[in-house]
Design an enzyme around this catalytic site. Structure first.
Site, PDB file in Angstrom:
ATOM      1  N   PRO A  98       0.812  -1.222   0.000  1.00 34.98           N
ATOM      2  CA  PRO A  98       0.000   0.000   0.000  1.00 34.98           C
ATOM      3  C   PRO A  98       0.839   1.264   0.000  1.00 34.98           C
ATOM      4  CG  PRO A  98       0.028  -0.938   2.191  1.00 34.98           C
ATOM      5  CD  PRO A  98       0.876  -1.837   1.325  1.00 34.98           C
ATOM      6  N   CYS A  99       1.483   1.512  -1.125  1.00 32.80           N
ATOM      7  CA  CYS A  99       2.354   2.683  -1.182  1.00 32.80           C
ATOM      8  C   CYS A  99       1.543   3.970  -1.105  1.00 32.80           C
ATOM      9  CB  CYS A  99       3.197   2.652  -2.457  1.00 32.80           C
ATOM     10  SG  CYS A  99       2.216   2.453  -3.942  1.00 32.80           S
ATOM     11  N   HIS A 100       0.233   3.865  -1.347  1.00 30.05           N
ATOM     12  CA  HIS A 100      -0.581   5.078  -1.241  1.00 30.05           C
ATOM     13  C   HIS A 100      -0.745   5.508   0.208  1.00 30.05           C
ATOM     14  CE1 HIS A 100      -3.319   1.618  -0.969  1.00 30.05           C
ATOM     15  NE2 HIS A 100      -4.031   2.358  -0.163  1.00 30.05           N
TER      16      HIS A 100
END
Length: 198
Positions: free
Chosen positions: A136-138
């Site tokens: 989940p780089c967001h």
DNA sequence: TGCAAACCATAAC
DNA sequence: GTTATGGTTTGCA
């Protein structure tokens, strides 16, 4: 042979690249073309591949999980990601990012402190994250809670993902990643600093 | 606020 | 080996 699968849920295209029942890369986009394009960028040129529209059992479950992630639902994280061929530091950062829970975000700097190295190095890894949105780089934002960048669809997509992940948490907390603490903050902190409220 | 300098692992030459 | 490149951070005017 690398197998690439693509599937549409609710007007969003999700793609995965599978290699020996492992996820080698994943992506998503608003068009079929962008979803395929993104994933092709991530696999080496010298690897033969084939694109399928009928997913295998393994791929179908992977794609369904991508969709769940996109919808901000909890999923089981027992994915077999093909991390081993990546540089050691990259693996560390990706694994740490995996630990950031739904409803929370962390910052590039906090991540860097937890795994060692510097914030920009972390940013670079995020920018080339092969496993969106599984990793989940967001959920990684700037220190001042501004969104920062996002490769896939720009900051707009990132903001949308985050706004959907609201869980109503209000207190920051600390989670453990490889023996060291990583501070995480409620998504609301980020949404508050956005001009557009959802 | 805005700018400049420090930061640090990768990828590309 | 060396250089260039960021999804950054911090300090200071």
């Amino acid at each position: 042979m690398m197998e690439i699968y693509i599937l549409n849920f609710d007007d969003v295209w999700f793609s995965v690249a599978c290699d020996c029942e492992q996820i080698a890369a994943s992506s998503f986009g608003s068009t079929q073309q962008s979803a395929i394009g993104k994933i092709l960028e991530m696999i080496p040129f010298d690897v033969p591949f084939q694109v399928f529209h009928e997913p295998s059992l393994f791929a179908r479950s992977a794609l369904a999980n991508l969709k769940s992630l996109y919808d901000a639902k909890k999923i089981n994280l027992d994915f077999s990601l093909a991390l081993s061929k990546l540089p050691a530091y990259t693996q560390k950062v990706l694994k740490a990012t995996l630990q950031v829970p739904l409803g929370y975000v962390t910052t590039y700097g906090a991540l860097a402190k937890a795994v060692g190295g510097g914030p920009r190095a972390v940013g670079n890894i995020m920018a080339s994250n092969p496993f969106a949105p599984i990793v989940p780089c967001h959920r990684v934002v700037r220190a001042n809670f501004k969104i920062g960048g996002y490769g896939l669809g720009g900051f707009r997509v990132k903001a949308e993902l985050l706004s959907r992940e609201k869980q109503g948490f209000s207190e920051p907390k600390e989670i453990m990643v490889n023996g060291r603490g990583l501070e995480v903050f409620p998504v609301e902190c980020v949404l508050k600093s956005l001009d557009i409220l959802f």
